[in-house]
Scaffold this motif. Structure first.
Motif, mmCIF file in Angstrom:
data_model
loop_
_atom_site.group_PDB
_atom_site.id
_atom_site.type_symbol
_atom_site.label_atom_id
_atom_site.label_comp_id
_atom_site.label_asym_id
_atom_site.label_seq_id
_atom_site.Cartn_x
_atom_site.Cartn_y
_atom_site.Cartn_z
ATOM 1 N N VAL A 155 0.819 -1.240 0.120
ATOM 2 C CA VAL A 155 -0.111 -0.127 0.038
ATOM 3 C C VAL A 155 0.822 1.332 0.241
ATOM 4 C CG1 VAL A 155 -1.603 1.460 1.458
ATOM 5 C CG2 VAL A 155 -1.954 -1.111 1.044
ATOM 6 N N SER A 156 2.106 1.214 0.602
ATOM 7 C CA SER A 156 2.835 2.331 0.818
ATOM 8 C C SER A 156 4.289 2.166 0.111
ATOM 9 C CB SER A 156 2.966 2.590 2.280
ATOM 10 O OG SER A 156 3.404 1.717 3.061
ATOM 11 N N ASP A 157 4.399 0.925 -0.244
ATOM 12 C CA ASP A 157 5.731 0.855 -1.149
ATOM 13 C C ASP A 157 5.524 0.064 -2.120
ATOM 14 O OD1 ASP A 157 8.202 -0.519 -1.748
ATOM 15 O OD2 ASP A 157 8.769 -1.000 0.309
ATOM 16 N N PRO A 158 5.974 1.165 -3.257
ATOM 17 C CA PRO A 158 5.626 0.744 -4.698
ATOM 18 C C PRO A 158 6.562 -0.461 -5.235
ATOM 19 C CG PRO A 158 6.301 3.117 -4.415
ATOM 20 C CD PRO A 158 6.417 2.625 -3.230
ATOM 21 N N THR A 159 7.633 -0.517 -4.708
ATOM 22 C CA THR A 159 8.475 -1.748 -4.990
ATOM 23 C C THR A 159 7.980 -2.871 -4.926
ATOM 24 O OG1 THR A 159 10.421 -0.242 -4.764
ATOM 25 C CG2 THR A 159 10.996 -2.546 -4.887
ATOM 26 N N VAL A 160 7.320 -3.040 -3.614
ATOM 27 C CA VAL A 160 6.742 -4.103 -3.179
ATOM 28 C C VAL A 160 5.254 -4.488 -3.911
ATOM 29 C CG1 VAL A 160 5.399 -5.388 -1.437
ATOM 30 C CG2 VAL A 160 7.392 -4.428 -0.685
ATOM 31 N N ALA A 161 4.719 -3.348 -4.360
ATOM 32 C CA ALA A 161 3.393 -3.426 -5.095
ATOM 33 C C ALA A 161 3.768 -3.836 -6.475
ATOM 34 C CB ALA A 161 2.870 -2.053 -5.116
ATOM 35 N N GLY A 162 5.012 -3.580 -7.018
ATOM 36 C CA GLY A 162 5.394 -4.122 -8.319
ATOM 37 C C GLY A 162 5.731 -5.445 -8.368
ATOM 38 N N ALA A 163 6.325 -5.765 -7.279
ATOM 39 C CA ALA A 163 6.798 -7.184 -7.361
ATOM 40 C C ALA A 163 5.606 -8.147 -7.077
ATOM 41 C CB ALA A 163 7.752 -7.469 -5.796
ATOM 42 N N LEU A 164 4.684 -7.763 -6.420
ATOM 43 C CA LEU A 164 3.557 -8.500 -6.267
ATOM 44 C C LEU A 164 2.587 -8.632 -7.643
ATOM 45 C CD1 LEU A 164 1.651 -7.415 -3.084
ATOM 46 C CD2 LEU A 164 1.886 -9.772 -3.584
ATOM 47 N N GLN A 165 2.675 -7.519 -8.515
ATOM 48 C CA GLN A 165 1.999 -7.680 -9.835
ATOM 49 C C GLN A 165 2.772 -8.753 -10.551
ATOM 50 O OE1 GLN A 165 -0.742 -6.026 -10.497
ATOM 51 N NE2 GLN A 165 -0.495 -7.023 -12.669
ATOM 52 N N GLN A 166 4.071 -8.567 -10.453
ATOM 53 C CA GLN A 166 4.805 -9.518 -11.426
ATOM 54 C C GLN A 166 4.557 -10.998 -10.811
ATOM 55 O OE1 GLN A 166 9.105 -8.758 -11.111
ATOM 56 N NE2 GLN A 166 9.026 -7.664 -13.005
ATOM 57 N N TYR A 167 4.503 -11.158 -9.434
ATOM 58 C CA TYR A 167 4.182 -12.506 -8.915
ATOM 59 C C TYR A 167 2.675 -12.956 -9.697
ATOM 60 C CZ TYR A 167 3.384 -16.182 -5.271
ATOM 61 O OH TYR A 167 3.291 -17.322 -4.610
ATOM 62 N N ARG A 168 1.926 -12.160 -9.361
ATOM 63 C CA ARG A 168 0.587 -12.495 -10.054
ATOM 64 C C ARG A 168 0.618 -12.814 -11.451
ATOM 65 N NH1 ARG A 168 -4.386 -10.002 -7.756
ATOM 66 N NH2 ARG A 168 -4.999 -9.839 -9.871
ATOM 67 N N GLU A 169 1.434 -12.071 -12.217
ATOM 68 C CA GLU A 169 1.472 -12.668 -13.572
ATOM 69 C C GLU A 169 2.413 -13.635 -13.976
ATOM 70 O OE1 GLU A 169 3.373 -9.056 -15.312
ATOM 71 O OE2 GLU A 169 1.458 -7.740 -14.821
ATOM 72 N N GLY A 170 3.166 -14.173 -12.917
ATOM 73 C CA GLY A 170 4.053 -15.368 -13.101
ATOM 74 C C GLY A 170 3.012 -16.654 -12.781
ATOM 75 N N MET A 171 2.149 -16.485 -11.806
ATOM 76 C CA MET A 171 1.091 -17.391 -11.511
ATOM 77 C C MET A 171 0.265 -17.563 -12.771
ATOM 78 S SD MET A 171 -0.873 -17.508 -7.751
ATOM 79 C CE MET A 171 -1.779 -15.821 -8.158
ATOM 80 N N ALA A 172 -0.399 -16.565 -13.314
ATOM 81 C CA ALA A 172 -1.295 -16.487 -14.481
ATOM 82 C C ALA A 172 -0.616 -17.414 -15.502
ATOM 83 C CB ALA A 172 -1.810 -15.350 -14.902
ATOM 84 N N GLU A 173 0.641 -17.040 -15.793
ATOM 85 C CA GLU A 173 1.399 -17.841 -16.888
ATOM 86 C C GLU A 173 1.739 -19.218 -16.718
ATOM 87 O OE1 GLU A 173 5.057 -15.617 -17.264
ATOM 88 O OE2 GLU A 173 3.900 -13.845 -18.011
ATOM 89 N N GLY A 174 2.003 -19.560 -15.371
ATOM 90 C CA GLY A 174 1.865 -21.150 -14.834
ATOM 91 C C GLY A 174 0.541 -21.886 -15.230
#
Ligand code: RP5
Length: 171
Positions: A135-154
């Motif tokens: 919520v307050s850390d854009p780096t972590v928010a970006g990492a979460l977005q990548q994580y979700r995309e990786g999950m969807a690709e899987g």
């Protein structure tokens, strides 16, 4: 201010296998964590002291992991205003229904975000902690977005594989 972002507190070292997926998720997201063993029943004072000092140590989210009577996450929430996530550890009683109800049925005013009493519990606790920090850390928010995309690709890869194999008549 050098403490970890996420502080895990386990009622027993026997709870460790239930959080391995969560620890791996935090490493993948590059979020610092520390794991401690303290029990609401066996080492109550040490547990409370650690939680009470967590905010000043830089901790952002606390995760309490316990089974059976499972008072630990609730006791943690009583001694901090940081967000507390509870992970019920499956027990011999109905697969951990006792742990789940103990952690989820908090009285008004002292919330604990309760995960499932299943193999997803530890991992989802880590991912919820990441969302809170994001919520307050854009780096972590970006990492979460990548994580979700990786999950969807899987999932898409598995879909393609199962579709190729389980089809009648085959091409
Ligand atoms: C709880 O009692 C712990 O969180 C653990 O899930 C359960 C059993 O602990 P051990 O007897 O294995 O130490 O406090």
């Amino acid at each position: 201010m050098s403490g970890p972002s996420v502080l895990w507190m386990l009622g027993s070292d026997s709870d460790l296998p239930h959080i391995e997926g969560g620890l791996a998720a935090l490493r993948e997201l590059d979020i610092s964590y520390e794991v401690r063993i303290h029990s609401a029943h066996r080492t109550p004072q040490q547990a409370v002291d650690l939680v009470a000092g967590a905010r000043d140590a830089g901790v952002k989210v606390l995760i309490g992991v316990a089974g059976g009577a499972a008072h630990l996450p609730g006791v943690m929430a009583a001694h901090t205003t940081l967000p507390v996530i509870g992970v019920p550890v499956p027990s011999d009683l109905s697969g951990g229904l006792d742990s789940l109800l103990s952690i989820s049925q908090m009285p008004s005013g002292v919330p604990v975000a309760t995960m499932g009493a299943n193999k997803a519990g530890g991992k989802n606790a880590a991912l919820l902690a990441a969302r809170i920090i994001g919520v307050s850390d854009p780096t972590v928010a970006g990492a979460l977005q990548q994580y979700r995309e990786g999950m969807a690709e899987g999932v898409l890869r598995k879909d393609a594989a199962v579709r190729a194999e389980h089809r009648f008549p085959a091409d």
